[in-house]
Design a protein around this motif. Sequence first.
Motif, PDB file in Angstrom:
ATOM      1  N   ASP A  51     -24.653  28.196   5.066  1.00 21.95           N
ATOM      2  CA  ASP A  51     -23.754  27.843   6.176  1.00 21.95           C
ATOM      3  C   ASP A  51     -24.489  27.827   7.516  1.00 21.95           C
ATOM      4  O   ASP A  51     -23.851  27.761   8.569  1.00 21.95           O
ATOM      5  CB  ASP A  51     -22.523  28.757   6.217  1.00 21.95           C
ATOM      6  CG  ASP A  51     -22.831  30.175   6.672  1.00 21.95           C
ATOM      7  OD1 ASP A  51     -23.993  30.463   7.019  1.00 21.95           O
ATOM      8  OD2 ASP A  51     -21.905  30.998   6.676  1.00 21.95           O
ATOM      9  N   PHE A  52     -25.816  27.868   7.482  1.00 24.91           N
ATOM     10  CA  PHE A  52     -26.647  27.774   8.686  1.00 24.91           C
ATOM     11  C   PHE A  52     -26.314  28.855   9.709  1.00 24.91           C
ATOM     12  O   PHE A  52     -26.625  28.710  10.891  1.00 24.91           O
ATOM     13  CB  PHE A  52     -26.516  26.380   9.328  1.00 24.91           C
ATOM     14  CG  PHE A  52     -27.156  25.283   8.531  1.00 24.91           C
ATOM     15  CD1 PHE A  52     -28.413  24.811   8.861  1.00 24.91           C
ATOM     16  CD2 PHE A  52     -26.513  24.722   7.427  1.00 24.91           C
ATOM     17  CE1 PHE A  52     -29.016  23.805   8.131  1.00 24.91           C
ATOM     18  CE2 PHE A  52     -27.106  23.725   6.685  1.00 24.91           C
ATOM     19  CZ  PHE A  52     -28.357  23.263   7.031  1.00 24.91           C
ATOM     20  N   GLY A  53     -25.663  29.925   9.285  1.00 24.03           N
ATOM     21  CA  GLY A  53     -25.296  31.003  10.197  1.00 24.03           C
ATOM     22  C   GLY A  53     -24.242  30.608  11.201  1.00 24.03           C
ATOM     23  O   GLY A  53     -24.083  31.259  12.233  1.00 24.03           O
ATOM     24  N   SER A  93     -28.032  29.081  25.500  1.00 31.26           N
ATOM     25  CA  SER A  93     -29.049  28.943  24.452  1.00 31.26           C
ATOM     26  C   SER A  93     -28.443  28.840  23.053  1.00 31.26           C
ATOM     27  O   SER A  93     -29.018  28.230  22.163  1.00 31.26           O
ATOM     28  CB  SER A  93     -30.011  30.143  24.488  1.00 31.26           C
ATOM     29  OG  SER A  93     -29.348  31.324  24.072  1.00 31.26           O
ATOM     30  N   GLY A  94     -27.267  29.471  22.842  1.00 36.60           N
ATOM     31  CA  GLY A  94     -26.694  29.553  21.500  1.00 36.60           C
ATOM     32  C   GLY A  94     -27.220  30.740  20.718  1.00 36.60           C
ATOM     33  O   GLY A  94     -26.810  30.972  19.581  1.00 36.60           O
ATOM     34  N   GLU A  95     -28.124  31.515  21.308  1.00 36.56           N
ATOM     35  CA  GLU A  95     -28.676  32.700  20.637  1.00 36.56           C
ATOM     36  C   GLU A  95     -27.699  33.870  20.771  1.00 36.56           C
ATOM     37  O   GLU A  95     -27.102  34.072  21.825  1.00 36.56           O
ATOM     38  CB  GLU A  95     -30.029  33.066  21.237  1.00 36.56           C
ATOM     39  CG  GLU A  95     -31.084  31.994  21.011  1.00 36.56           C
ATOM     40  CD  GLU A  95     -32.387  32.283  21.723  1.00 36.56           C
ATOM     41  OE1 GLU A  95     -33.407  32.466  21.027  1.00 36.56           O
ATOM     42  OE2 GLU A  95     -32.390  32.328  22.962  1.00 36.56           O
ATOM     43  N   ASN A  96     -27.543  34.622  19.681  1.00 37.73           N
ATOM     44  CA  ASN A  96     -26.614  35.744  19.680  1.00 37.73           C
ATOM     45  C   ASN A  96     -27.279  36.918  18.945  1.00 37.73           C
ATOM     46  O   ASN A  96     -27.539  36.836  17.742  1.00 37.73           O
ATOM     47  CB  ASN A  96     -25.297  35.344  19.005  1.00 37.73           C
ATOM     48  CG  ASN A  96     -24.224  36.399  19.142  1.00 37.73           C
ATOM     49  OD1 ASN A  96     -24.436  37.575  18.838  1.00 37.73           O
ATOM     50  ND2 ASN A  96     -23.051  35.982  19.593  1.00 37.73           N
ATOM     51  N   PRO A 108     -27.130  30.748  15.033  1.00 36.77           N
ATOM     52  CA  PRO A 108     -26.988  29.659  14.063  1.00 36.77           C
ATOM     53  C   PRO A 108     -28.243  28.785  14.034  1.00 36.77           C
ATOM     54  O   PRO A 108     -28.906  28.596  15.061  1.00 36.77           O
ATOM     55  CB  PRO A 108     -25.781  28.875  14.594  1.00 36.77           C
ATOM     56  CG  PRO A 108     -25.029  29.845  15.438  1.00 36.77           C
ATOM     57  CD  PRO A 108     -26.056  30.729  16.054  1.00 36.77           C
ATOM     58  N   THR A 109     -28.558  28.258  12.869  1.00 37.52           N
ATOM     59  CA  THR A 109     -29.749  27.425  12.704  1.00 37.52           C
ATOM     60  C   THR A 109     -29.445  25.983  13.088  1.00 37.52           C
ATOM     61  O   THR A 109     -28.513  25.369  12.554  1.00 37.52           O
ATOM     62  CB  THR A 109     -30.242  27.465  11.248  1.00 37.52           C
ATOM     63  OG1 THR A 109     -30.528  28.816  10.899  1.00 37.52           O
ATOM     64  CG2 THR A 109     -31.492  26.614  11.066  1.00 37.52           C
ATOM     65  N   ASN A 110     -30.209  25.448  13.993  1.00 42.01           N
ATOM     66  CA  ASN A 110     -30.047  24.056  14.420  1.00 42.01           C
ATOM     67  C   ASN A 110     -30.513  23.136  13.289  1.00 42.01           C
ATOM     68  O   ASN A 110     -31.705  23.083  12.988  1.00 42.01           O
ATOM     69  CB  ASN A 110     -30.875  23.817  15.686  1.00 42.01           C
ATOM     70  CG  ASN A 110     -30.680  22.430  16.268  1.00 42.01           C
ATOM     71  OD1 ASN A 110     -30.238  21.516  15.587  1.00 42.01           O
ATOM     72  ND2 ASN A 110     -31.010  22.277  17.540  1.00 42.01           N
ATOM     73  N   PRO A 111     -29.611  22.390  12.635  1.00 43.20           N
ATOM     74  CA  PRO A 111     -30.029  21.550  11.499  1.00 43.20           C
ATOM     75  C   PRO A 111     -30.990  20.430  11.896  1.00 43.20           C
ATOM     76  O   PRO A 111     -31.782  19.981  11.076  1.00 43.20           O
ATOM     77  CB  PRO A 111     -28.707  20.959  10.986  1.00 43.20           C
ATOM     78  CG  PRO A 111     -27.629  21.834  11.546  1.00 43.20           C
ATOM     79  CD  PRO A 111     -28.154  22.316  12.866  1.00 43.20           C
ATOM     80  N   ALA A 112     -30.921  19.998  13.145  1.00 44.82           N
ATOM     81  CA  ALA A 112     -31.777  18.898  13.590  1.00 44.82           C
ATOM     82  C   ALA A 112     -33.219  19.357  13.788  1.00 44.82           C
ATOM     83  O   ALA A 112     -34.164  18.647  13.427  1.00 44.82           O
ATOM     84  CB  ALA A 112     -31.227  18.305  14.891  1.00 44.82           C
ATOM     85  N   VAL A 113     -33.398  20.556  14.381  1.00 47.47           N
ATOM     86  CA  VAL A 113     -34.730  21.127  14.603  1.00 47.47           C
ATOM     87  C   VAL A 113     -34.626  22.637  14.406  1.00 47.47           C
ATOM     88  O   VAL A 113     -34.376  23.382  15.342  1.00 47.47           O
ATOM     89  CB  VAL A 113     -35.264  20.804  16.027  1.00 47.47           C
ATOM     90  CG1 VAL A 113     -36.092  19.567  16.070  1.00 47.47           C
ATOM     91  CG2 VAL A 113     -34.138  20.734  17.053  1.00 47.47           C
ATOM     92  N   PRO A 114     -34.816  23.110  13.176  1.00 43.53           N
ATOM     93  CA  PRO A 114     -34.564  24.527  12.854  1.00 43.53           C
ATOM     94  C   PRO A 114     -35.378  25.535  13.660  1.00 43.53           C
ATOM     95  O   PRO A 114     -34.954  26.672  13.822  1.00 43.53           O
ATOM     96  CB  PRO A 114     -34.923  24.611  11.365  1.00 43.53           C
ATOM     97  CG  PRO A 114     -34.718  23.225  10.853  1.00 43.53           C
ATOM     98  CD  PRO A 114     -35.127  22.321  11.971  1.00 43.53           C
ATOM     99  N   ALA A 115     -36.520  25.137  14.198  1.00 47.36           N
ATOM    100  CA  ALA A 115     -37.351  26.077  14.953  1.00 47.36           C
ATOM    101  C   ALA A 115     -36.908  26.206  16.411  1.00 47.36           C
ATOM    102  O   ALA A 115     -37.497  26.974  17.164  1.00 47.36           O
ATOM    103  CB  ALA A 115     -38.812  25.635  14.910  1.00 47.36           C
ATOM    104  N   GLY A 160     -22.195  27.777  17.152  1.00 44.15           N
ATOM    105  CA  GLY A 160     -21.780  27.735  15.750  1.00 44.15           C
ATOM    106  C   GLY A 160     -20.940  26.520  15.428  1.00 44.15           C
ATOM    107  O   GLY A 160     -21.070  25.914  14.350  1.00 44.15           O
ATOM    108  N   ALA A 161     -20.066  26.130  16.357  1.00 46.81           N
ATOM    109  CA  ALA A 161     -19.220  24.952  16.134  1.00 46.81           C
ATOM    110  C   ALA A 161     -20.074  23.695  16.020  1.00 46.81           C
ATOM    111  O   ALA A 161     -19.848  22.839  15.152  1.00 46.81           O
ATOM    112  CB  ALA A 161     -18.208  24.817  17.276  1.00 46.81           C
ATOM    113  N   ALA A 162     -21.073  23.567  16.907  1.00 48.91           N
ATOM    114  CA  ALA A 162     -21.961  22.398  16.848  1.00 48.91           C
ATOM    115  C   ALA A 162     -22.758  22.373  15.551  1.00 48.91           C
ATOM    116  O   ALA A 162     -22.902  21.325  14.905  1.00 48.91           O
ATOM    117  CB  ALA A 162     -22.909  22.414  18.050  1.00 48.91           C
ATOM    118  N   VAL A 163     -23.277  23.536  15.139  1.00 42.91           N
ATOM    119  CA  VAL A 163     -24.066  23.619  13.907  1.00 42.91           C
ATOM    120  C   VAL A 163     -23.203  23.305  12.688  1.00 42.91           C
ATOM    121  O   VAL A 163     -23.659  22.627  11.753  1.00 42.91           O
ATOM    122  CB  VAL A 163     -24.715  25.016  13.793  1.00 42.91           C
ATOM    123  CG1 VAL A 163     -25.267  25.261  12.398  1.00 42.91           C
ATOM    124  CG2 VAL A 163     -25.822  25.166  14.834  1.00 42.91           C
ATOM    125  N   ALA A 164     -21.954  23.780  12.670  1.00 45.77           N
ATOM    126  CA  ALA A 164     -21.054  23.500  11.542  1.00 45.77           C
ATOM    127  C   ALA A 164     -20.842  22.003  11.369  1.00 45.77           C
ATOM    128  O   ALA A 164     -20.784  21.489  10.246  1.00 45.77           O
ATOM    129  CB  ALA A 164     -19.717  24.216  11.747  1.00 45.77           C
TER     130      ALA A 164
END
Length: 591
Positions: free
Chosen positions: A34-36, A122-125, A131-138, A147-151
């Motif tokens: 679920d990419f966190g 940043s989206g960091e928590n 949550p892991t960015n599916p477009a650029v995971p690093a 989380g909503a954007a990543v979902a």
Amino acid sequence: MASQSTNLWVLLGLGLAGIFLMTRKLKKRSIKQDFGAFIHKLLLLPPPQPAPPKAPHPLTSLNFAVSDLFDIDGHVTTFGHPEWARTHEAASQTSPVVSALVEGGATCIGTTVVDELAYGISGENKQYGTPTNPAVPARVPGGSSSGAAVAVASNLVDFALGIDTIGGVRLPAGFCGILGFRPSYGAVSHIGIIPVSKSLETVGWFARDPNILRRVGHILLQAPFVVQRSPRQIIIADDCFQQLNVPLDRSSQVVIQSTEKLFGRQVLKHINLEEFLCNKLPSLKKLSSQQQNGELKAPSLKSLAKIMQFLQRHEFRLTHEEWMSIVKPELHPAVSADLQEKFEVSDVDVENYRSVRNEMRDAVNSLLKDEGILVIPTVANPPPKLGGKEIISEDYRSNALSLLSIASISGCCQVAIPFGFYDKCPVSVSLIARQGGDRFLLDTLQTMYSTIQEQVEIAAETKLSRNVITQEQSAEIAKEKGNQAYKDKQWQKAIGFYTEAIKLSGNNATYYNNRAQAFLELGSYLQAEADCTNAISIDKKNVKAYFRRGRAREMLGYYKDAIDDFKYALVLEPTNKMAASAAERLRKLFR
């Protein structure tokens, strides 16, 4: 006997170690699936479909998630921090926004991670994991509604809700390569949502499909049906695209070509947005001149970003300071830097900032009218790397928030559109319509989206086919196009081409020098001075750069510096009559 006992302990230890490793492996696998993105999984089912011949619910078969600051009946909202959840009761009813979507036929499957207290970008928590960015995971996914954007970006849901205060939907949409819509201020109900900054925040939503984005909008905006209209003007903010670290043929040119194909060239208009806005905001000029501490300096988009940050911080503290002083929650450095440092703002300051906001709304509405669209980059820079310090640097935040402040302060609606990838990171460009023009903006997106994506693919393919041309050759081609535009007195267009040349080859004094001359023609003296300084740092014997910097400084009122520049130009070229005349004129004035 002792040997057998030892063997048993060894076997037991190995068994426990195996269980521990297997548990960690399964946990990692679960997070990866679920990419966190989610904090809580749940199920809110829509009502039964109406019997034929009645039409099915408009959102039938779609599922969605909500950022964890929307009330869900029977659930404790975390607001991105376990201390908030620990000190608050479960909601007694569901937010009307969420209920409207469920009643419209969609299924809610969970709540998603936000920045701690929905405050960062940043989206960091630290508390629930990033949550892991599916477009650029690093790289970071962007916040606050990460989380909503990543979902949505990871195809776990069809759409998701977030809150956009200073970019909480638009920024993660840009970083994750999806659509993100910020409606006009006040267009969607805020009941049953934890407030962040009441004068700035809006409920926004993400999707991958413009049709879904629009269908959700029809439910939430509750706007009356109107006949779909084509835009009368599409206005390109050239100065904003010049700051982007992406070639123009992969950003603004895509919109220009799409516009010409769909609506014709006559619809296009180019503008220096910063100059336009600063001329329309007398309160901002007044504030800038009164500032003693250097916070706002000259009126600019960056000073608008400062005002936006001040308002957000002031209003957040008014609402939540008592809770924070009692609980003292541990926060991510990017959040605590804003919320836990000493901060004082007077009532007079707040009123002045609100005056700027009112003028900003009038200025943007007068520019766009009923059927105008403004085009800007969604974000200035690519997403920073996870765990890095770039996201909390003043320069990075200032660049990002300058663009995001336009819609946040004016209250206009904005949609972020993915433009593919450049240098392995997502590119995003935004369309803005006047306040109240939400349906018009969603309709325009629906009309333009497929053509934009076609042009994005063409630009990417063209770039691949041009790989045989060196960057220096491409820069020279861009410079020559700029020279031609300059001859045609198309100053802004010339600046665009010179900017392209600088991006391709930034160690060429001529490109900076030429752009400075175009800036001088537009009266953009600060930019001209900066370009000449860059040219001189590359080539210390560049006579034209000294002369043009002298002209810029003269217009800015820096007369002593201007005289020094003209005199140095004469040292390098004693026969330069223009430099001699300018130096003599200023000497007579300031003896």
